[in-house]
Every structure is written in structure tokens, then in C-alpha cells.
Design a protein around this motif. Structure first.
Motif, PDB file in Angstrom:
ATOM      1  N   SER A 153       2.068 -11.426   3.280  1.00 31.21           N
ATOM      2  CA  SER A 153       2.931 -10.475   3.979  1.00 31.21           C
ATOM      3  C   SER A 153       2.988  -9.143   3.244  1.00 31.21           C
ATOM      4  O   SER A 153       2.877  -8.076   3.865  1.00 31.21           O
ATOM      5  N   ILE A 154       3.134  -9.192   1.939  1.00 32.62           N
ATOM      6  CA  ILE A 154       3.193  -7.964   1.141  1.00 32.62           C
ATOM      7  C   ILE A 154       1.900  -7.166   1.274  1.00 32.62           C
ATOM      8  O   ILE A 154       1.907  -5.936   1.317  1.00 32.62           O
ATOM      9  N   SER A 155       0.782  -7.859   1.392  1.00 31.34           N
ATOM     10  CA  SER A 155      -0.500  -7.159   1.531  1.00 31.34           C
ATOM     11  C   SER A 155      -0.587  -6.400   2.845  1.00 31.34           C
ATOM     12  O   SER A 155      -1.362  -5.446   2.981  1.00 31.34           O
ATOM     13  N   ASN A 156       0.225  -6.812   3.844  1.00 34.00           N
ATOM     14  CA  ASN A 156       0.259  -6.122   5.141  1.00 34.00           C
ATOM     15  C   ASN A 156       1.358  -5.071   5.195  1.00 34.00           C
ATOM     16  O   ASN A 156       1.592  -4.462   6.236  1.00 34.00           O
ATOM     17  N   SER A 157       2.038  -4.890   4.084  1.00 36.98           N
ATOM     18  CA  SER A 157       3.214  -4.018   4.056  1.00 36.98           C
ATOM     19  C   SER A 157       2.919  -2.704   3.351  1.00 36.98           C
ATOM     20  O   SER A 157       1.898  -2.558   2.676  1.00 36.98           O
ATOM     21  N   LYS A 158       3.838  -1.759   3.505  1.00 38.80           N
ATOM     22  CA  LYS A 158       3.547  -0.383   3.078  1.00 38.80           C
ATOM     23  C   LYS A 158       4.748   0.272   2.422  1.00 38.80           C
ATOM     24  O   LYS A 158       5.893  -0.007   2.775  1.00 38.80           O
ATOM     25  N   THR A 159       4.448   1.165   1.475  1.00 39.76           N
ATOM     26  CA  THR A 159       5.447   2.078   0.935  1.00 39.76           C
ATOM     27  C   THR A 159       5.056   3.482   1.367  1.00 39.76           C
ATOM     28  O   THR A 159       3.918   3.912   1.145  1.00 39.76           O
ATOM     29  N   ILE A 160       5.997   4.186   1.987  1.00 37.19           N
ATOM     30  CA  ILE A 160       5.708   5.513   2.521  1.00 37.19           C
ATOM     31  C   ILE A 160       6.651   6.518   1.872  1.00 37.19           C
ATOM     32  O   ILE A 160       7.878   6.404   1.987  1.00 37.19           O
ATOM     33  N   VAL A 161       6.074   7.493   1.187  1.00 40.88           N
ATOM     34  CA  VAL A 161       6.857   8.544   0.551  1.00 40.88           C
ATOM     35  C   VAL A 161       6.849   9.776   1.450  1.00 40.88           C
ATOM     36  O   VAL A 161       5.782  10.233   1.882  1.00 40.88           O
ATOM     37  N   VAL A 162       8.051  10.289   1.742  1.00 42.35           N
ATOM     38  CA  VAL A 162       8.173  11.490   2.575  1.00 42.35           C
ATOM     39  C   VAL A 162       8.989  12.542   1.824  1.00 42.35           C
ATOM     40  O   VAL A 162       9.629  12.244   0.811  1.00 42.35           O
ATOM     41  N   ASN A 163       8.983  13.759   2.326  1.00 43.35           N
ATOM     42  CA  ASN A 163       9.634  14.865   1.617  1.00 43.35           C
ATOM     43  C   ASN A 163      11.141  14.896   1.760  1.00 43.35           C
ATOM     44  O   ASN A 163      11.857  15.334   0.864  1.00 43.35           O
ATOM     45  N   LYS A 168       0.840  -1.194   0.000  1.00 42.14           N
ATOM     46  CA  LYS A 168       0.000   0.000   0.000  1.00 42.14           C
ATOM     47  C   LYS A 168       0.880   1.250   0.000  1.00 42.14           C
ATOM     48  O   LYS A 168       1.869   1.323   0.721  1.00 42.14           O
ATOM     49  N   LEU A 169       0.494   2.231  -0.809  1.00 40.41           N
ATOM     50  CA  LEU A 169       1.287   3.446  -0.961  1.00 40.41           C
ATOM     51  C   LEU A 169       0.690   4.591  -0.161  1.00 40.41           C
ATOM     52  O   LEU A 169      -0.518   4.864  -0.234  1.00 40.41           O
ATOM     53  N   PHE A 170       1.554   5.281   0.595  1.00 47.18           N
ATOM     54  CA  PHE A 170       1.132   6.440   1.381  1.00 47.18           C
ATOM     55  C   PHE A 170       2.063   7.604   1.048  1.00 47.18           C
ATOM     56  O   PHE A 170       3.291   7.459   1.122  1.00 47.18           O
ATOM     57  N   ILE A 171       1.478   8.730   0.694  1.00 47.39           N
ATOM     58  CA  ILE A 171       2.251   9.902   0.307  1.00 47.39           C
ATOM     59  C   ILE A 171       2.201  10.940   1.428  1.00 47.39           C
ATOM     60  O   ILE A 171       1.128  11.414   1.805  1.00 47.39           O
ATOM     61  N   ASN A 172       3.353  11.262   1.981  1.00 50.14           N
ATOM     62  CA  ASN A 172       3.477  12.275   3.028  1.00 50.14           C
ATOM     63  C   ASN A 172       2.387  12.169   4.104  1.00 50.14           C
ATOM     64  O   ASN A 172       1.646  13.120   4.358  1.00 50.14           O
ATOM     65  N   PRO A 173       2.280  11.027   4.757  1.00 50.97           N
ATOM     66  CA  PRO A 173       1.252  10.893   5.793  1.00 50.97           C
ATOM     67  C   PRO A 173       1.501  11.842   6.956  1.00 50.97           C
ATOM     68  O   PRO A 173       2.656  12.068   7.350  1.00 50.97           O
ATOM     69  N   ASP A 174       0.448  12.395   7.497  1.00 47.39           N
ATOM     70  CA  ASP A 174       0.562  13.296   8.644  1.00 47.39           C
ATOM     71  C   ASP A 174       1.093  12.519   9.849  1.00 47.39           C
ATOM     72  O   ASP A 174       0.756  11.349  10.058  1.00 47.39           O
ATOM     73  N   LYS A 175       1.931  13.186  10.639  1.00 52.58           N
ATOM     74  CA  LYS A 175       2.547  12.510  11.780  1.00 52.58           C
ATOM     75  C   LYS A 175       1.517  11.950  12.757  1.00 52.58           C
ATOM     76  O   LYS A 175       1.766  10.937  13.413  1.00 52.58           O
ATOM     77  N   SER A 176       0.374  12.579  12.828  1.00 46.04           N
ATOM     78  CA  SER A 176      -0.675  12.094  13.737  1.00 46.04           C
ATOM     79  C   SER A 176      -1.187  10.707  13.337  1.00 46.04           C
ATOM     80  O   SER A 176      -1.786  10.003  14.144  1.00 46.04           O
ATOM     81  N   SER A 177      -0.922  10.294  12.077  1.00 49.00           N
ATOM     82  CA  SER A 177      -1.407   8.991  11.598  1.00 49.00           C
ATOM     83  C   SER A 177      -0.334   7.909  11.670  1.00 49.00           C
ATOM     84  O   SER A 177      -0.603   6.747  11.360  1.00 49.00           O
ATOM     85  N   TRP A 178       0.889   8.293  12.069  1.00 49.83           N
ATOM     86  CA  TRP A 178       1.981   7.330  12.046  1.00 49.83           C
ATOM     87  C   TRP A 178       1.726   6.119  12.940  1.00 49.83           C
ATOM     88  O   TRP A 178       2.067   4.991  12.574  1.00 49.83           O
ATOM     89  N   SER A 179       1.151   6.328  14.097  1.00 47.01           N
ATOM     90  CA  SER A 179       0.928   5.223  15.038  1.00 47.01           C
ATOM     91  C   SER A 179       0.099   4.113  14.407  1.00 47.01           C
ATOM     92  O   SER A 179       0.455   2.933  14.478  1.00 47.01           O
ATOM     93  N   SER A 180      -0.997   4.478  13.763  1.00 45.81           N
ATOM     94  CA  SER A 180      -1.852   3.466  13.121  1.00 45.81           C
ATOM     95  C   SER A 180      -1.212   2.952  11.832  1.00 45.81           C
ATOM     96  O   SER A 180      -1.312   1.761  11.508  1.00 45.81           O
ATOM     97  N   LEU A 181      -0.536   3.837  11.109  1.00 46.83           N
ATOM     98  CA  LEU A 181       0.107   3.451   9.856  1.00 46.83           C
ATOM     99  C   LEU A 181       1.204   2.414  10.076  1.00 46.83           C
ATOM    100  O   LEU A 181       1.362   1.484   9.276  1.00 46.83           O
ATOM    101  N   LEU A 182       1.942   2.556  11.166  1.00 48.89           N
ATOM    102  CA  LEU A 182       3.082   1.687  11.433  1.00 48.89           C
ATOM    103  C   LEU A 182       2.737   0.495  12.321  1.00 48.89           C
ATOM    104  O   LEU A 182       3.631  -0.216  12.794  1.00 48.89           O
ATOM    105  N   LYS A 183       1.484   0.254  12.527  1.00 47.29           N
ATOM    106  CA  LYS A 183       1.058  -0.861  13.374  1.00 47.29           C
ATOM    107  C   LYS A 183       1.434  -2.192  12.742  1.00 47.29           C
ATOM    108  O   LYS A 183       1.263  -2.399  11.541  1.00 47.29           O
ATOM    109  N   ARG A 184       1.959  -3.109  13.549  1.00 43.79           N
ATOM    110  CA  ARG A 184       2.320  -4.428  13.041  1.00 43.79           C
ATOM    111  C   ARG A 184       1.083  -5.293  12.832  1.00 43.79           C
ATOM    112  O   ARG A 184       0.104  -5.160  13.566  1.00 43.79           O
ATOM    113  N   PRO A 185       1.139  -6.209  11.862  1.00 41.07           N
ATOM    114  CA  PRO A 185       0.002  -7.099  11.604  1.00 41.07           C
ATOM    115  C   PRO A 185      -0.002  -8.299  12.534  1.00 41.07           C
ATOM    116  O   PRO A 185       0.105  -9.443  12.108  1.00 41.07           O
TER     117      PRO A 185
END
Length: 429
Positions: free
Chosen positions: A297-307, A2-19
Motif C-alpha cells: 500500500s505504501i508503495s502506491n502512496s504519495k507525499t506531495i509538497v505544495v507551496n 513517492k515524493l512529488f514537489i510542487n507538481p503542475d496542476k495538469s499532472s494532478w489527474s494522473s498523480l492522484l489516480k487510485r491503485p
């Protein structure tokens, strides 16, 4: 991924949650197994081996004959590879030995620290979908260097009632003193309480699934130490558009194939690079024998783009990865500033699999964000630091009054008396 572009820091906790499941989801069954093994010993071990591994054994102790037979069946080229890995692991962990630390804190007061081995250790080696004989090297080699007297290895049997030949070969190569065919929760319980066939140990090492992780944590309630709460494997790659997309994809997949509950994350400053990696992951995935597992595993994984790198570093430290690969135009920025990672792999030619097998570093590492507070397994993991002190007549006269004053201030008169008696004797002699 899953791709995430510049996620707000307030969402990091849920975004980085382990499966992973919560401890509450599996704690009940772990406690049931522990209770049964504590009461019924090997009878309970045999019952759970039959239930969870689907095999009934006449004995769960691996015989010398079984080991000899297993050794004869291991490919000679693989033996050479294992021996090379063992040599590198020995070099790196032997270099971690420290000399006795001695200091005279004041005249007549000597204090020193020495390392002593943990006498009895238990090594848990996962079997399941991939028997990890490499983990035998990572645990048994430093245990042997440290001087542990009893090195007990537990690993689940296959449907034929055997442990993988490669695991047995590595175990005999590294000085394991006893090998038991038992896995999962029941193995950890056996090492915790001791049974007729499984020796009780002082510390348990080794990775495992979520049930093993919770079992290890429960073992600490019964006076047994553990290396760390190591659960399902994980990898975070930090890469920019200077990196090789196919290399990065291969690294992500190397961790994804560990199991369906593994997690991989790509952090990058380039959306274009993220898309290139995504294409490579899909292409390489189809050629993998374990692609079905890796796909989950890949379906539970993420790509995160930051500035920028600063934001990337903040996010990575928040996640606290088990494995951390750096492939950027300025690797030194991350090398110098990373705070939370189990093991770090630098540059395009340092795949994470090198650390898994043969470079020399240890691959038993903290997961689930525990790298924020735990170290990976190392030589010190198999040792205790003991302190010693010796005070002369001159020394007790120099330090005695301070002890008396402090003890009296805390209201501990017997503590004061232990010094006063000695000082009075010295005055009269």
C-alpha cells in the motif's frame, strides 16, 4: 512513499489516480456470479463459497447456538470496548433524528414530510485479512435506530466455516435479525435476488474489495439500492511543520494496513517535514504484524509538497478523500473551506482510527473520489423521506385554476379534468 514537489496542476489527474483495477477488468466475473445466483440460488452460493473461500458448509445460516458460543469466547475487556463504541455511535446517530416537516403552502393546502425506515436492509461485513466487527456497529446501530424490520448480515466464513466471534457478538448486540456465512460477489448477489437462505433486501450497505464494489453497483440494475460505491480504503493527511511527524506516520500506516489496494497521501507545505514523516513511516512499518501488506500500500502512496494552503486545498478537493486528517497551524482554513471529503479529523489528537471505532461518527464512507457527490452512511441512509399533502375544499378552489392552466399548457387534459370536475361540483353544491 513517492515524493512529488510542487507538481503542475495538469499532472494532478494522473498523480492522484487510485491503485485500483478498472471496472472492465472484473465486471465479467461479477456478472457471471450474479447470473448463476439468480438462476440457481443456494446451489450457486455454495459453489462460489467453496471456490472463493475454500470451505464447504452444511448450512450457511448462523444458528442461535453458534452466536451464544461466540459471545462466550469474546474477551470481557473487548466486550466493554465494543459496548462503549456502540454507545457513542448510538448517541451520534440518534441525534440525527428529525421531526416531521409541516407547512401550509397556501390556505387549505397542507404539505408535510415524514421519515420512514427501509424495511429490509442487507449489511455486508468484510472478513478476509481483518474481520471488521466495527463495521457491524456502524451499520446495524443506525439500522436499529431507524426502525428497519429486517437486518440481514452477510460475512464470509473462515477456513473452519465460521464467522469471527467478535462479528457475531456485535451483531447480536445491535439487533441483527439474520446472519449468513457468505461473502464477496455471491453475498451481494444473494441479497439482490434472494435465495432459499438469503432474504432479498431493498438496500445493501457495507464496504468491500473491488469485486464487492462492482457487485453492489451491478445490484442497482436489479432494483436494489446501495449506500454508496465504497471500495478500498484511503486517507489523505494535510500537515505542515507544526505537526508531529510520528503521529502523521502512524495515521498513514493505520490506513495502509487495511489492504494492499489501500492508498494514503500526505500533502504538506514543508519538504523537511515530508522527509521526517518518511523516516517515521519506515521505522514504524517494521514493527507492524501486517507490514508486508502495508508495504504494498505504501508503495502506491504519495507525499506531495505544495507551496501554500490554497494550492493544498485545491488538490485535496480534486482528490476527494474518504478520510481527511488536518494537522496544521491553521486548521480552520481547511475546516471552513473543504468541499470534498467523507469524514474530517482535526488536530494532532484526532487519529483516523477514532472514527473507525469509537468516537461516534460512521466509518462507512465514499471512496474513489465519490465524496464529491456522496455522503457517508448516516441515519438518513436507512430511511426514506415520504411527502404527504391534504387539500381542503377551500384549498382546491385556491390552487385549482393554476393547476388547470398548467396542465392544459402541457397538453395533459386528464390532469386538468381531475381538477375541473371537483371545482364544478363545488360550484353547484
Amino acid at each position: 512513499m513517492k515524493l512529488f514537489i510542487n507538481p503542475d496542476k495538469s499532472s494532478w489527474s494522473s498523480l492522484l489516480k487510485r491503485p485500483t483495477q478498472t471496472i472492465g477488468d472484473i465486471e465479467t466475473i461479477v456478472k457471471e456470479v450474479f447470473s448463476d445466483v439468480a438462476k440457481n440460488g443456494d446451489d450457486a452460493i455454495d459453489k462460489f463459497t467453496s471456490k472463493f473461500d475454500g470451505v464447504s458448509l452444511k448450512t450457511n445460516i448462523v444458528s442461535t447456538e453458534e452466536i451464544k458460543n461466540a459471545v462466550s469466547k469474546v474477551d470481557e475487556n473487548l466486550k466493554s470496548a465494543i459496548q462503549l463504541a456502540k454507545s457513542n455511535i448510538e448517541k451520534f446517530h440518534s441525534a440525527q433524528k428529525t421531526e416531521k416537516v409541516f407547512v401550509e403552502t397556501m390556505s387549505g393546502v397542507s404539505c408535510w414530510q415524514e421519515k420512514r425506515p427501509i424495511q429490509k436492509v442487507g449489511l455486508y461485513i468484510p472478513g478476509g485479512t481483518a474481520p471488521l466487527f466495527s463495521t457491524v456497529l456502524m451499520l446495524a446501530v443506525p439500522a436499529q435506530i431507524a426502525g428497519c424490520k429486517e437486518i440481514v448480515l452477510c460475512s464470509p466464513p473462515n477456513k473452519e466455516g465460521n464467522i469471527a466471534n467478535e462479528i457475531l457478538y456485535a451483531a447480536q448486540l445491535c439487533g441483527v435479525t439474520k446472519i449468513i456465512k457468505v461473502g464477496g460477489i455471491q453475498a451481494i448477489a444473494g441479497l439482490t435476488f434472494g435465495t432459499e437462505s438469503i432474504p432479498q433486501v431493498y438496500k445493501i450497505f457495507g464496504p468491500g474489495n473491488q469485486f464487492v464494489t462492482v457487485a453492489k453497483q451491478l445490484a442497482t440494475q436489479f432494483g436494489v439500492a446501495i449506500d454508496m460505491p465504497a471500495g478500498p480504503s484511503e486517507l489523505l493527511v494535510m500537515a505542515d511543520d507544526s505537526a508531529n511527524a510520528s503521529y502523521v506516520a502512524s495515521d498513514l500506516l493505520s490506513q495502509a494496513e487495511h489492504g494492499a489496494d489501500s492508498q494514503v497521501i500526505l500533502v504538506t507545505t514543508s519538504k523537511t517535514f515530508a522527509e521526517e514523516v518518511s523516516v517515521e513511516v519506515k521505522k514504524q512499518l517494521e514493527a507492524l504484524p501486517r507490514k508486508d501488506m502495508a508495504k504494498v500500500s505504501i508503495s502506491n502512496s504519495k507525499t506531495i509538497v505544495v507551496n501554500d494552503f490554497v494550492t493544498a486545498l485545491d488538490l485535496i478537493d480534486t482528490y476527494g478523500p474518504e478520510h481527511f486528517i488536518i494537522a496544521t497551524e491553521n486548521d480552520d482554513f481547511f475546516i471552513e473551506n473543504i468541499s470534498n471529503a467523507g469524514s474530517v479529523f482535526i488536530g494532532s489528537y484526532t487519529p483516523e482510527s477514532a472514527g473507525d471505532y469509537a468516537s461516534g461518527t460512521n466509518h462507512t464512507l465514499p471512496t474513489n473520489g465519490f465524496s464529491k457527490a456522496y455522503s457517508g452512511v448516516n441515519l438518513d441512509s436507512f430511511q426514506k423521506s415520504m411527502t404527504f399533502q391534504k387539500i381542503s375544499k377551500e384549498g382546491i378552489q385556491n390552487i385549482g385554476n393554476a393547476i388547470e392552466l398548467m396542465a392544459e399548457a402541457e397538453g395533459l387534459q386528464a390532469h386538468k379534468n381531475a381538477v375541473t370536475l371537483r371545482l364544478n361540483d363545488l360550484k353547484t353544491n
